[in-house]
Design a protein around this motif. Sequence first.
Motif, PDB file in Angstrom:
ATOM      1  N   GLY A  69       0.808  -1.209   0.000  1.00 50.63           N
ATOM      2  CA  GLY A  69       0.000   0.000   0.000  1.00 50.63           C
ATOM      3  C   GLY A  69       0.843   1.261   0.000  1.00 50.63           C
ATOM      4  N   LEU A  70       1.850   1.294   0.867  1.00 48.52           N
ATOM      5  CA  LEU A  70       2.717   2.473   0.943  1.00 48.52           C
ATOM      6  C   LEU A  70       3.345   2.756  -0.419  1.00 48.52           C
ATOM      7  N   VAL A  71       3.922   1.720  -1.010  1.00 41.37           N
ATOM      8  CA  VAL A  71       4.596   1.907  -2.294  1.00 41.37           C
ATOM      9  C   VAL A  71       3.586   2.317  -3.363  1.00 41.37           C
ATOM     10  N   ALA A  72       2.349   1.786  -3.241  1.00 44.84           N
ATOM     11  CA  ALA A  72       1.320   2.104  -4.243  1.00 44.84           C
ATOM     12  C   ALA A  72       0.942   3.585  -4.203  1.00 44.84           C
ATOM     13  N   LEU A  73       1.035   4.218  -3.027  1.00 41.61           N
ATOM     14  CA  LEU A  73       0.703   5.643  -2.932  1.00 41.61           C
ATOM     15  C   LEU A  73       1.623   6.453  -3.843  1.00 41.61           C
ATOM     16  N   ALA A  74       2.938   6.201  -3.686  1.00 43.11           N
ATOM     17  CA  ALA A  74       3.888   6.933  -4.520  1.00 43.11           C
ATOM     18  C   ALA A  74       3.750   6.524  -5.982  1.00 43.11           C
ATOM     19  N   MET A  75       3.463   5.236  -6.187  1.00 47.68           N
ATOM     20  CA  MET A  75       3.338   4.742  -7.561  1.00 47.68           C
ATOM     21  C   MET A  75       2.172   5.432  -8.276  1.00 47.68           C
ATOM     22  N   THR A  76       1.132   5.798  -7.515  1.00 47.34           N
ATOM     23  CA  THR A  76       0.011   6.508  -8.133  1.00 47.34           C
ATOM     24  C   THR A  76       0.501   7.815  -8.764  1.00 47.34           C
ATOM     25  N   PHE A  77       1.319   8.552  -8.016  1.00 50.29           N
ATOM     26  CA  PHE A  77       1.894   9.791  -8.558  1.00 50.29           C
ATOM     27  C   PHE A  77       2.696   9.490  -9.825  1.00 50.29           C
ATOM     28  N   VAL A  78       3.551   8.464  -9.713  1.00 54.22           N
ATOM     29  CA  VAL A  78       4.436   8.125 -10.835  1.00 54.22           C
ATOM     30  C   VAL A  78       3.606   7.818 -12.083  1.00 54.22           C
ATOM     31  N   THR A  93      -6.544   8.627  -8.878  1.00 56.23           N
ATOM     32  CA  THR A  93      -6.688   9.224  -7.551  1.00 56.23           C
ATOM     33  C   THR A  93      -6.160   8.272  -6.490  1.00 56.23           C
ATOM     34  N   ILE A  94      -5.846   8.852  -5.334  1.00 57.74           N
ATOM     35  CA  ILE A  94      -5.393   8.036  -4.203  1.00 57.74           C
ATOM     36  C   ILE A  94      -6.543   7.166  -3.705  1.00 57.74           C
ATOM     37  N   ILE A  95      -7.773   7.733  -3.677  1.00 64.34           N
ATOM     38  CA  ILE A  95      -8.931   6.943  -3.250  1.00 64.34           C
ATOM     39  C   ILE A  95      -9.047   5.684  -4.115  1.00 64.34           C
ATOM     40  N   GLY A  96      -8.902   5.871  -5.428  1.00 67.11           N
ATOM     41  CA  GLY A  96      -8.969   4.741  -6.354  1.00 67.11           C
ATOM     42  C   GLY A  96      -7.935   3.688  -6.001  1.00 67.11           C
ATOM     43  N   THR A  97      -6.700   4.142  -5.765  1.00 64.24           N
ATOM     44  CA  THR A  97      -5.637   3.207  -5.417  1.00 64.24           C
ATOM     45  C   THR A  97      -5.975   2.444  -4.138  1.00 64.24           C
ATOM     46  N   LEU A  98      -6.526   3.171  -3.140  1.00 64.85           N
ATOM     47  CA  LEU A  98      -6.887   2.506  -1.885  1.00 64.85           C
ATOM     48  C   LEU A  98      -7.958   1.444  -2.129  1.00 64.85           C
ATOM     49  N   LEU A  99      -8.944   1.789  -2.966  1.00 61.97           N
ATOM     50  CA  LEU A  99      -9.994   0.820  -3.285  1.00 61.97           C
ATOM     51  C   LEU A  99      -9.406  -0.381  -4.018  1.00 61.97           C
ATOM     52  N   GLY A 100      -8.526  -0.098  -4.976  1.00 55.53           N
ATOM     53  CA  GLY A 100      -7.879  -1.181  -5.730  1.00 55.53           C
ATOM     54  C   GLY A 100      -7.116  -2.103  -4.801  1.00 55.53           C
ATOM     55  N   LEU A 101      -6.357  -1.515  -3.878  1.00 54.49           N
ATOM     56  CA  LEU A 101      -5.614  -2.285  -2.887  1.00 54.49           C
ATOM     57  C   LEU A 101      -6.541  -3.153  -2.063  1.00 54.49           C
ATOM     58  N   GLY A 102      -7.615  -2.514  -1.579  1.00 55.88           N
ATOM     59  CA  GLY A 102      -8.562  -3.217  -0.721  1.00 55.88           C
ATOM     60  C   GLY A 102      -9.177  -4.395  -1.453  1.00 55.88           C
ATOM     61  N   LEU A 103      -9.560  -4.166  -2.693  1.00 50.47           N
ATOM     62  CA  LEU A 103     -10.196  -5.222  -3.479  1.00 50.47           C
ATOM     63  C   LEU A 103      -9.235  -6.392  -3.677  1.00 50.47           C
ATOM     64  N   MET A 104      -7.989  -6.049  -4.005  1.00 53.02           N
ATOM     65  CA  MET A 104      -7.006  -7.098  -4.264  1.00 53.02           C
ATOM     66  C   MET A 104      -6.756  -7.934  -3.005  1.00 53.02           C
TER      67      MET A 104
END
Lengths: 317, 368
Positions: A51-60, A265-276
């Motif tokens: 999750g942490l890495v995914a936050l920065a990856m969203t920006f990237v 969006t970060i919200i999207g990433t969080l949802l994606g993480l949660g779903l996975m």
Amino acid sequence: MSAAWKNLLLRHETILGVLLVITLIVLAFQSDRFFTADNLLNQGRLMAEVGLVALAMTFVIVTGGIDLSVGSILGLVAILLGVFWQKLGLPLPLAMMLGIVVGGVAGLVNGLIITRFGVPPLIATLATLALYRGLAEGISQARSVRGYPDWFFMLGQGEFLGVPVQLWIFGLCAVIAAVILGLSTFGRATYAIGSNAVAARFSGLSVDRSLLLIYTASGLIAGLAAVIFVSRVSTTRSDMGTGLELDVITAVVLGGTSIFGGRGTIIGTLLGLGLMQALKNGLALAGVKGDGTIVVIGAVLIGTILISNIFRKDADG
Amino acid sequence: MIRKTLFAAAALAAMAGSAFAASAWTGGDDLPTNPLACDGTAGAAAAKPYDGGEPTGAPDRKGKKITVVDVPKLIGIGYFNATSKGIADAAKELGNVDAKTDGPTQANIDQQITFIDNYITSGVDGILFAANDPVAIAPVLKKALSKGINVVGYDANSQPDARQWFVNQAEFNGIAKAMVDNLAKEIGEEGAFAIVTSTFTTPNQARWIAEMAAYAEKCHPKMKWLETVEAQEDNVLSFNQATTLINKYGDELKGIFGMTSVATPASAEAVTQANKCGTIAVVGLATPNAMKPYVEKDCVKSVVLWNPVDLGYAAMQVLRAVADGDLKPGATSVKAGKLGELQVINGSEILLGAPFVFSKENIGQFDF
């Protein structure tokens, strides 16, 4: 229905949110041990590093780039943490800080290769994926470092107010990331770069500086994830974090961030993480074996993106 | 600085050349070694108190139906398919065990931990495991014990206090002796050889290499170790590494040790493709099916292993005995179905037996 409502309902995040809720309900019916606070918090613990890495990856990815080297940076920082502490005899807190700094430097190197030499991010970070992993293996001489003091395990195995410590860290970082990407000038610049880097440059945005910052942040946060990971599994190995980049990118893309940049969006990433994570855990509890779970995750990824695209076309037309 | 480094390197080389001739093979671990006698006299088993863990608040499972999950290092390779078969055989024979195998498709510590964690939540009665890392797996196994789950390891151990018992397929020094003796027989007492292993930190391989170094130093002091290379447990990488060794050392290389069930057939294939059958010997750990083509062509003469089906079978039997309360700390042996009475060693380990050497004469009788 007003256009604004329709827009909100057809957003990728909304679709994903609904899908997540449905998944949670279905999985809860499959196994009575799934929807318990104990299990969900534990899943939070397991997903914090990705999750942490995914936050920065969203920006990237929003800038239209990609960072394949995060798993290798995680491995490198994990090894260096052990080396700094055990071989060089530095105090552990200092070793942790230094390790995270090295992660940042590794990210900065990615950024420099991409901005100064114009190497496409895919190729630049594919190269450093191999480079950083090689360094990790070379430095460690394939010996693992163990025997950390007990307080260090607090970070990866402990709890604060009943919630795993790393989940607090992850939550804090997620809020910061969401605010920066959603509400700040820097966030708007990030979107602008992803939509059209040339236009952004001519609009007076310092594209290179932004990219350097983003790749450095990606490295820093991979370093932070490494420290948490080492604390969670109580040992360092040079093969740590292998394949992490794929989990991270899957979560981000599942979350609706466009691989071409400009959207996400970060919200999207969080949802994606949660779903996975819910799928991985819930299917396992429901008795589906590991190989079956991977197939389902792949299918869900394709399905979500297809649904989202169909709705978007409807909305446009 | 450079001069200093060079000096240090020279000093190190000098040391390596004399006293530590064979004790510094790369890929070994730093733990003390215990080489067996050259003539094959059995090593004395030192008495040691039970050092395994205990589940807290485990319910009385005696004779009751139990659910058991087996989480090997990875799934989908011949070796763990064989252990899995043994576990299923034993479960069927016992009749009161519901056993299944599940695990990561790559030998990855993080994924293995997640699998075990999920099964703890799902509420199994027993966990069988083969650890990808002895320390990294310990916290999750301790968690299992704390929830009253019986935990038994096989193939690759964890820290002793993180599980109850460990079924040891063969003692490290026993395997080391079988490997080194067979290679010495094939390439002579002064031959040079290289090692293809998984990674330098994989616990079993590191232990074997350390014991092989110690045994070679004691019983075959003139054999020359060239290099140890890492090849994960990857087919293509193992083949490439073995081919590189053949090209790099040319005629000097007389033998290759394969340390994994993947590295050994890949090394044999590399030797075959380089037309070096008969001039470069391959001795290693592998499953018979993978080695049959090379053994039948006389390219490989000795394949060292235990029977992984028996290993899985024994692990399942031990877990049942623990759950029933028949195997308690301090016991000196345990009944394991068709395998008979197995001996307890090193406090909390159960020894499967002496290693087995497959050769052209007997390999046809095995199918796994």
